[in-house]
Scaffold this motif. Structure first.
Motif, PDB file in Angstrom:
ATOM      1  N   GLN A  14       0.853  -1.181   0.000  1.00 52.89           N
ATOM      2  CA  GLN A  14       0.000   0.000   0.000  1.00 52.89           C
ATOM      3  C   GLN A  14       0.884   1.223   0.000  1.00 52.89           C
ATOM      4  N   ASP A  34      -4.775   3.404   7.103  1.00 57.68           N
ATOM      5  CA  ASP A  34      -3.420   3.888   6.855  1.00 57.68           C
ATOM      6  C   ASP A  34      -3.274   5.362   7.179  1.00 57.68           C
ATOM      7  N   ARG A  38      -7.077   6.264   4.496  1.00 58.23           N
ATOM      8  CA  ARG A  38      -7.841   5.283   3.738  1.00 58.23           C
ATOM      9  C   ARG A  38      -8.059   4.010   4.533  1.00 58.23           C
ATOM     10  N   VAL A  40      -8.793  -0.068   3.830  1.00 59.05           N
ATOM     11  CA  VAL A  40      -8.860  -1.148   2.847  1.00 59.05           C
ATOM     12  C   VAL A  40      -9.399  -2.375   3.568  1.00 59.05           C
ATOM     13  N   THR A  63     -12.145  -0.450  -0.868  1.00 55.88           N
ATOM     14  CA  THR A  63     -11.223   0.609  -0.449  1.00 55.88           C
ATOM     15  C   THR A  63     -11.994   1.904  -0.408  1.00 55.88           C
ATOM     16  N   PHE A  64     -11.833   2.656   0.642  1.00 54.04           N
ATOM     17  CA  PHE A  64     -12.499   3.968   0.662  1.00 54.04           C
ATOM     18  C   PHE A  64     -11.710   4.953   1.502  1.00 54.04           C
ATOM     19  N   GLN A  65     -11.942   6.201   1.225  1.00 53.86           N
ATOM     20  CA  GLN A  65     -11.287   7.281   1.957  1.00 53.86           C
ATOM     21  C   GLN A  65     -12.141   7.583   3.179  1.00 53.86           C
ATOM     22  N   SER A  66     -11.605   7.280   4.343  1.00 54.50           N
ATOM     23  CA  SER A  66     -12.397   7.468   5.558  1.00 54.50           C
ATOM     24  C   SER A  66     -12.281   8.890   6.096  1.00 54.50           C
ATOM     25  N   GLU A  68     -10.222  12.824   5.933  1.00 58.27           N
ATOM     26  CA  GLU A  68      -9.405  13.762   5.166  1.00 58.27           C
ATOM     27  C   GLU A  68      -8.625  14.631   6.144  1.00 58.27           C
ATOM     28  N   GLU A  81      -5.066  12.930   9.067  1.00 59.28           N
ATOM     29  CA  GLU A  81      -6.125  12.024   8.610  1.00 59.28           C
ATOM     30  C   GLU A  81      -5.805  10.574   8.929  1.00 59.28           C
TER      31      GLU A  81
END
Lengths: 438, 249
Positions: A14, A34, A38, A40, A63-66, A68, A81
């Motif tokens: 990653q 991470d 993000r 996963v 996978t998503f952006q949790s 910011e 983040e």
């Protein structure tokens, strides 16, 4: 205890440093967070009779952006983040839910699958455009047709503005309705459905910040008793609290503290006694704590000292000053129980991780690295030599790579499968021997 | 004054000249290393004033370490002023009880010699003859004596020093709450800059013990550059963000 391990899955690289790893309650899903905010999620493939070797490999599921990056204008400080913790909610319907948190905000995510799609609408065409009504001559019933699996992740709740300090732990209560979040000085109790308020249940902030000498480092709900939780401190103590006793649990029900060993006293004694992680056993009878050099098993009924102490890397005791200088002494290692509470695991430096069998008192050091791990290969136990006789393949203390640290590890809830986060790589190992034999 | 006291101790205490020389080296070595630990800790506390909020746990642990050192130095300072007449042997005993143990007790018992990076306990563990355990070369012993004089100054003004340290710690915690770069400079003005020469000694010790690839092992930046760079950095970033706000509105 697994004597040897086989890699089940080729590691995944990653882009960012993995900051948390967590299996869900069945072990079917594995979530990683991470530094880039993000998440996963990996899913275990169902075992196939045709290919016995590919039993239960983990593949990327979603996978998503949790989170910011944010900016706190009041303090002129950035809010990272980085995902500090992920906790799965017990599954109550077809959807999966998890909580993810960065330093300030906790979010509840719902993960759903879609593998069917309705076709044959009366008013819309295939692309979704409205049909010209004059072309509609008959009514049809839309039919569900199979489609490629789509995993949808939606944020269901955002629990913001609950913490002044950095959130280090979240823990879902066994009542499945509430959860707690802990920062350096306070612990809040939330209801999963209510985002605009939370209850403060622990507050150790002194009236005068100059008097601050101790912070909260980790906390967790008891797995069975919804009124009990534990929190650990930077001074090496554990406090078990009962929420039935009072609304504000500043007064502990039990205080677990081991008296300091006077022969080992140094300026670094307090730092290395700071507990970096605390985990209840699956049985709920014991607690596992990790401090800089040891892992300890505590019996809930005995407050005076742990029932078991295991040395993770005692050879570092003579290097504490150097480790203080390069900040490694502040590394926060996590610890984990296996499903039956018979083996405990924790990470170390040089991409080493250690496992201790509580029954046989045997321990093993293994390495998570590309060089030593080919798929289906058996991991070779490693050894750190402290001088004296040096065997082949031993690593000397001075050659350890302190940038390669295994802080985050997770153990499958029932099987001998472990997930190891080594910087930005995820390794998944499985016991070679059939898990039924254990 | 302290130098004269030392000479007196030489004649009163050890008869062996070598022993006394080692004695002189042993005792200041402990103080020296303790002082360097203190300096390192103060620098760490300052360096954590970056753009992201500092790690409170780390800051608290470092601050506690600083307090511990300061308390011990106060005790030692007061004690040494009172007990000028005491023999070297007594002072060694007293120091042993508060020594910094960087090694396991097993290693201590076996009298293992830790190469390069020396532990405080080893220095005065009765091994007065073992000059090899000393990490200080003859060149830096001059520096040590110079620092010792500064040490004396500190001991004489131990009460004031204690106040200074307490003030430093208070400032640190205040700044943790409300970030104000100005106090950082105040903090640095209290630390005697001559001690930063010890960094080279420390890093020299470090290179003897290979710790592997450690990104953290770099010589400390000088205090002024740190503060000015962090000030600049925070200023620039504040500017960026102000522009951002203006643009958005």
């Amino acid at each position: 205890m697994p004597d040897c391990a086989v890699i089940l899955l080729d590691f995944t690289s990653q882009a960012d440093i993995i900051s948390t790893v967590e299996f869900n309650h069945t072990g079917e899903l594995l979530a990683t967070g991470d530094k880039g905010g993000r998440v996963v999620i990996f899913q275990r493939e169902p075992e196939s009779k045709n290919e016995p070797y590919s039993q239960g490999e983990y593949n990327v599921y979603s996978t998503f952006q949790s989170h910011e990056p944010e900016f706190d204008y009041l303090k002129s400080l950035e809010i990272e983040e980085k995902i500090n913790k992920i906790k799965w909610l017990p599954q109550q319907n077809a959807a999966h839910s998890l909580l993810s948190t960065n330093d300030k905000t906790i979010k509840l995510w719902k993960i759903t699958e879609r593998d069917k799609r309705p076709e044959g609408y009366n008013l819309k065409d295939e692309e979704g455009k409205l049909k010209d009504l004059s072309t509609v001559t008959s009514l049809q019933v839309p039919v569900l047709k199979p489609m490629d699996l789509m995993v949808e992740v939606t944020p269901r709740r955002i629990f913001a503005n609950g913490h002044t300090y950095h959130v280090n732990s979240i823990s879902v209560n066994s009542d499945c309705e509430t959860y707690m979040s802990a920062d350096d000085l306070r612990i809040n109790l939330w209801h999963l459905a209510i985002t605009d308020r939370s209850f403060n249940i622990v507050d150790i902030k002194p009236a005068n910040m100059e008097d601050l000498t101790e912070v909260i480092t980790a906390s967790e709900f008891h797995p069975h008793h919804c009124n009990l939780f534990v929190y650990s401190s930077s001074k090496g103590s554990l406090r078990l609290c009962d929420m039935r006793a009072s609304a504000l649990c500043d007064k502990h029900s039990k205080l677990y503290e081991e008296p300091e060993d006077p022969s080992n006293r140094s300026f670094f004694s307090e730092i290395i006694s700071s507990v970096s992680d605390v985990k209840f056993s699956h049985s709920g009878r014991y607690m596992l704590t990790r401090d800089y050099l040891t892992v300890k098993v505590w019996d809930l009924n005995m407050e005076t000292k742990p029932v078991e102490t295991y040395q993770v890397h005692d050879y570092l005791r003579s290097k504490l000053c150097s480790l203080y200088e390069n900040d490694c002494i502040f590394d926060k290692f996590e610890c984990a129980w296996n499903g039956s509470d018979s083996v405990i695991m924790t990470g170390a430096y040089n991409n080493f991780f250690r496992m201790f069998d509580r029954n046989t008192k045997r321990d093993v050091t293994l390495e998570a690295s590309r060089e030593s791990s080919k798929p289906r290969a058996i991991l070779k136990p490693r050894r750190v030599c402290v001088g004296g006789k040096r065997r082949k393949d031993d690593i000397s203390v001075d050659s350890l790579d302190f940038t390669k640290k295994i802080l985050h590890t997770a153990w499958h809830p029932t099987e001998n499968i472990i997930a190891i986060a080594a910087t930005n790589n995820l390794y998944i190992f499985q016991d070679k021997v059939n898990s039924e034999m254990h | 004054m302290f130098m004269r006291g030392l000479k007196r101790k030489c004649f009163d205490g050890e008869e062996d000249i070598e022993g006394t020389l080692a004695g002189i080296k042993a005792i200041p070595s402990y103080n020296l290393q303790r002082q360097s630990l203190l300096d390192m800790s103060l620098v760490k506390l300052q360096l954590c004033h970056m753009l992201v909020e500092p790690n409170l746990c780390r800051s608290v642990l470092i601050a506690n370490t600083v307090r511990q050192i300061q308390e011990e130095m106060t005790q030692d300072g007061t004690w040494q002023m009172i007990n000028m007449q005491n023999t070297g042997q007594a002072s060694v005993d007293r120091l042993v009880s508060t020594d910094i143990l960087c090694r396991s007790s097993r290693e201590q018992a076996e009298g293992k010699h830790v190469p390069g990076y020396s532990t405080f306990s080893k220095d005065f563990e009765g091994d007065q003859a073992q000059d090899s355990s000393e990490t200080m070369s003859t060149a830096s012993s001059v520096q040590a004596l110079r620092n010792l004089q500064s040490n004396v100054w500190e001991m004489e003004n131990s009460q004031e020093n204690k106040g200074n340290f307490q003030k430093s710690l208070d400032q640190i915690f205040e700044t943790l709450e409300n970030k104000s770069p100005n106090s950082v400079e105040d903090l640095f003005s209290e630390v005697d800059n001559s001690y930063y020469d010890l960094d080279t000694m420390l890093t020299g010790m470090m290179s003897n013990t290979k710790m592997g690839h450690c990104d953290g092992l770099e010589p400390f930046p000088s205090p002024t550059t740190t503060t000015s760079s962090s000030n600049c950095k925070s200023d620039l970033n504040e500017l960026d963000h102000i522009v951002e706000i203006l643009v958005e509105s």
